[in-house]
Design a protein around this motif. Structure first.
Motif, PDB file in Angstrom:
ATOM      1  N   LEU A 205      19.727  19.866   3.812  1.00 35.57           N
ATOM      2  CA  LEU A 205      18.331  20.273   3.600  1.00 35.57           C
ATOM      3  C   LEU A 205      18.027  20.361   2.147  1.00 35.57           C
ATOM      4  N   CYS A 206      16.790  19.632   1.830  1.00 43.13           N
ATOM      5  CA  CYS A 206      16.331  20.035   0.319  1.00 43.13           C
ATOM      6  C   CYS A 206      16.000  21.220   0.376  1.00 43.13           C
ATOM      7  N   ALA A 207      16.561  21.721  -0.774  1.00 39.73           N
ATOM      8  CA  ALA A 207      16.190  23.401  -0.737  1.00 39.73           C
ATOM      9  C   ALA A 207      14.760  23.794  -0.973  1.00 39.73           C
ATOM     10  N   LYS A 208      14.022  23.228  -1.975  1.00 34.47           N
ATOM     11  CA  LYS A 208      12.766  23.421  -2.445  1.00 34.47           C
ATOM     12  C   LYS A 208      11.794  23.299  -1.254  1.00 34.47           C
ATOM     13  N   ASP A 209      12.133  22.550  -0.116  1.00 32.77           N
ATOM     14  CA  ASP A 209      11.213  22.352   1.088  1.00 32.77           C
ATOM     15  C   ASP A 209      11.310  23.669   1.924  1.00 32.77           C
ATOM     16  N   TYR A 210      12.566  24.088   1.863  1.00 35.81           N
ATOM     17  CA  TYR A 210      12.884  25.236   2.850  1.00 35.81           C
ATOM     18  C   TYR A 210      12.985  26.646   2.342  1.00 35.81           C
ATOM     19  N   ILE A 211      13.410  26.859   0.983  1.00 32.66           N
ATOM     20  CA  ILE A 211      13.971  28.183   0.517  1.00 32.66           C
ATOM     21  C   ILE A 211      12.844  29.237   0.898  1.00 32.66           C
ATOM     22  N   ASN A 212      11.534  29.354   0.999  1.00 36.40           N
ATOM     23  CA  ASN A 212      10.374  30.089   1.152  1.00 36.40           C
ATOM     24  C   ASN A 212       9.848  29.975   2.611  1.00 36.40           C
ATOM     25  N   ARG A 213      10.407  29.219   3.310  1.00 33.71           N
ATOM     26  CA  ARG A 213       9.827  28.970   4.993  1.00 33.71           C
ATOM     27  C   ARG A 213      10.250  30.098   5.668  1.00 33.71           C
TER      28      ARG A 213
ATOM     29  N   ARG B 144      20.857  23.865  11.429  1.00 35.74           N
ATOM     30  CA  ARG B 144      21.484  23.511   9.925  1.00 35.74           C
ATOM     31  C   ARG B 144      21.349  25.036   9.242  1.00 35.74           C
ATOM     32  N   ILE B 145      20.073  25.503   9.360  1.00 35.48           N
ATOM     33  CA  ILE B 145      19.828  26.923   8.489  1.00 35.48           C
ATOM     34  C   ILE B 145      20.878  27.809   9.073  1.00 35.48           C
ATOM     35  N   GLU B 146      21.214  27.668  10.342  1.00 38.00           N
ATOM     36  CA  GLU B 146      22.187  28.749  10.813  1.00 38.00           C
ATOM     37  C   GLU B 146      23.539  28.398  10.549  1.00 38.00           C
ATOM     38  N   ILE B 147      23.797  27.215  10.268  1.00 35.71           N
ATOM     39  CA  ILE B 147      25.407  26.888   9.785  1.00 35.71           C
ATOM     40  C   ILE B 147      25.245  27.232   8.429  1.00 35.71           C
ATOM     41  N   ALA B 148      24.246  27.150   7.564  1.00 37.13           N
ATOM     42  CA  ALA B 148      24.210  27.610   6.290  1.00 37.13           C
ATOM     43  C   ALA B 148      24.648  29.218   5.933  1.00 37.13           C
ATOM     44  N   THR B 149      23.896  29.812   7.055  1.00 38.78           N
ATOM     45  CA  THR B 149      24.304  31.286   6.979  1.00 38.78           C
ATOM     46  C   THR B 149      25.651  31.577   7.486  1.00 38.78           C
ATOM     47  N   VAL B 150      26.255  30.902   8.342  1.00 37.85           N
ATOM     48  CA  VAL B 150      27.710  30.957   8.730  1.00 37.85           C
ATOM     49  C   VAL B 150      28.678  30.863   7.329  1.00 37.85           C
ATOM     50  N   MET B 151      28.068  29.599   6.740  1.00 40.11           N
ATOM     51  CA  MET B 151      29.074  29.268   5.505  1.00 40.11           C
ATOM     52  C   MET B 151      28.682  30.519   4.315  1.00 40.11           C
ATOM     53  N   ALA B 152      27.525  30.927   4.225  1.00 40.23           N
ATOM     54  CA  ALA B 152      27.417  32.229   3.386  1.00 40.23           C
ATOM     55  C   ALA B 152      28.074  33.240   3.661  1.00 40.23           C
ATOM     56  N   ARG B 153      28.466  33.383   5.003  1.00 38.22           N
ATOM     57  CA  ARG B 153      29.162  34.862   5.247  1.00 38.22           C
ATOM     58  C   ARG B 153      30.648  34.343   4.935  1.00 38.22           C
TER      59      ARG B 153
ATOM     60  N   TYR C 117      23.678  26.517  -0.698  1.00 39.78           N
ATOM     61  CA  TYR C 117      24.056  26.419   0.719  1.00 39.78           C
ATOM     62  C   TYR C 117      23.174  25.722   1.600  1.00 39.78           C
ATOM     63  N   LEU C 118      21.908  25.600   1.272  1.00 39.75           N
ATOM     64  CA  LEU C 118      21.160  24.538   2.150  1.00 39.75           C
ATOM     65  C   LEU C 118      21.455  23.256   1.827  1.00 39.75           C
ATOM     66  N   SER C 119      21.798  23.014   0.666  1.00 43.03           N
ATOM     67  CA  SER C 119      22.201  21.474   0.125  1.00 43.03           C
ATOM     68  C   SER C 119      23.305  21.167   0.964  1.00 43.03           C
ATOM     69  N   GLU C 120      24.521  22.229   1.122  1.00 42.81           N
ATOM     70  CA  GLU C 120      25.740  21.923   1.872  1.00 42.81           C
ATOM     71  C   GLU C 120      25.378  21.415   3.383  1.00 42.81           C
TER      72      GLU C 120
ATOM     73  N   ILE D  22      26.613  16.280  12.750  1.00 41.92           N
ATOM     74  CA  ILE D  22      27.972  15.886  12.636  1.00 41.92           C
ATOM     75  C   ILE D  22      28.485  15.527  11.308  1.00 41.92           C
ATOM     76  N   LYS D  23      27.567  15.214  10.381  1.00 45.14           N
ATOM     77  CA  LYS D  23      28.185  15.145   8.821  1.00 45.14           C
ATOM     78  C   LYS D  23      28.263  16.446   8.285  1.00 45.14           C
ATOM     79  N   VAL D  24      27.483  17.507   8.648  1.00 47.40           N
ATOM     80  CA  VAL D  24      27.443  18.850   8.324  1.00 47.40           C
ATOM     81  C   VAL D  24      28.837  19.403   8.722  1.00 47.40           C
ATOM     82  N   PHE D  25      29.301  19.346  10.190  1.00 50.70           N
ATOM     83  CA  PHE D  25      30.483  19.859  10.477  1.00 50.70           C
ATOM     84  C   PHE D  25      31.604  19.018   9.807  1.00 50.70           C
TER      85      PHE D  25
END
Length: 241
Positions: free
Chosen positions: A122-130, A143-152, A116-119, A175-178
């Motif tokens: 975001l580089c997952a290894k830099d964020y997953i445990n933050r 972008r993290i919030e958008i990742a949670t929306v995508m996960a839902r 989801y972070l890659s979508e 823009i690229k994410v959307f």
């Protein structure tokens, strides 16, 4: 998918009733929907009524044929409606993986969370445990919030001015994410925005002014008038920096 019938919303200020929304009638099907219009016109209020944050004073809301007018925000979320706030909430002590797992409704694997972070770029290894705290920038939080929306995986995802409080680099990535989100998920994405680049990737643009639906149509019908009319509501991000 979503139908608003004669929606109205009033507030009381100093003992005087003020109408914020009046007789809103809309049908929203699948696709990328942009909600725009002058500041104070009622855009955010309408989005919060759809999500269940506010309760309409009058009117009816149908979602996938079911009357949700009197349902709570939790009940609407369970039915498939997501709402992303203009300023994402920071959660001290909760990691990015924890947040995505909560959005998914189960404890997911690191690799799934990373997907989801890659979508969202975001580089997952830099964020997953933050932690979701002040160490994250506005653009990272969005972008993290958008990742949670995508996960839902909800059928209706609402974003309230996602460009607010972020820099030009983050906006370009947003823009690229959307665009990616529009291409990969089903259902509807509704974004409240003044930004021309967001309006330009929408399938339909709805203009809300003075508490009413002023215009509705595709970008070829609506954008030229917004861009060239006096007092245009459209902006570029550099106008705000």
């Amino acid at each position: 998918m979503l139908e608003l019938i004669n929606i109205g919303f009033d507030v009381e200020e100093d003992g005087v009733k003020k109408t914020i929304l009046n007789d809103i009638n809309l049908k929203i099907d699948e696709g990328f929907i942009a909600l725009t219009g002058p500041n104070g016109g009622g855009k955010s209020t309408l989005a919060k009524i759809i999500a269940g944050i506010y309760t309409a004073t009058r009117g009816q809301i149908l979602f996938n044929g079911q009357d949700i007018t009197n349902l709570s925000i939790t009940q609407r979320a369970q039915m498939g409606i997501s709402f992303a706030f203009q300023q994402p909430v920071r959660f001290k002590g909760i990691t990015v993986k924890d947040l995505i797992s909560m959005a998914k409704g189960k404890d997911i694997s690191v690799s799934e969370a990373c997907g989801y972070l890659s979508e969202v770029g975001l580089c997952a290894k830099d964020y997953i445990n933050r932690e979701i705290n002040a160490s994250l920038s506005g653009g990272e939080l969005k972008r993290i919030e958008i990742a949670t929306v995508m996960a839902r995986g909800t059928s209706l995802s609402i974003f309230d001015e996602p460009e607010a409080g972020i820099d030009l680099w983050s906006f370009n990535n947003l823009i690229k994410v959307f665009e990616n989100m529009r291409d990969k998920i089903g259902g509807s994405i509704m974004i409240i925005s003044h930004q021309e680049r967001i309006l330009n990737i929408a399938d339909k643009i709805i203009v809300i002014a003075d508490g009413k639906v002023s215009k509705i149509g595709n970008k070829n019908e609506i954008l030229p008038e917004l861009l060239f009319s006096s007092g245009s509501v459209c902006k570029t991000l550099t106008d705000k920096l």
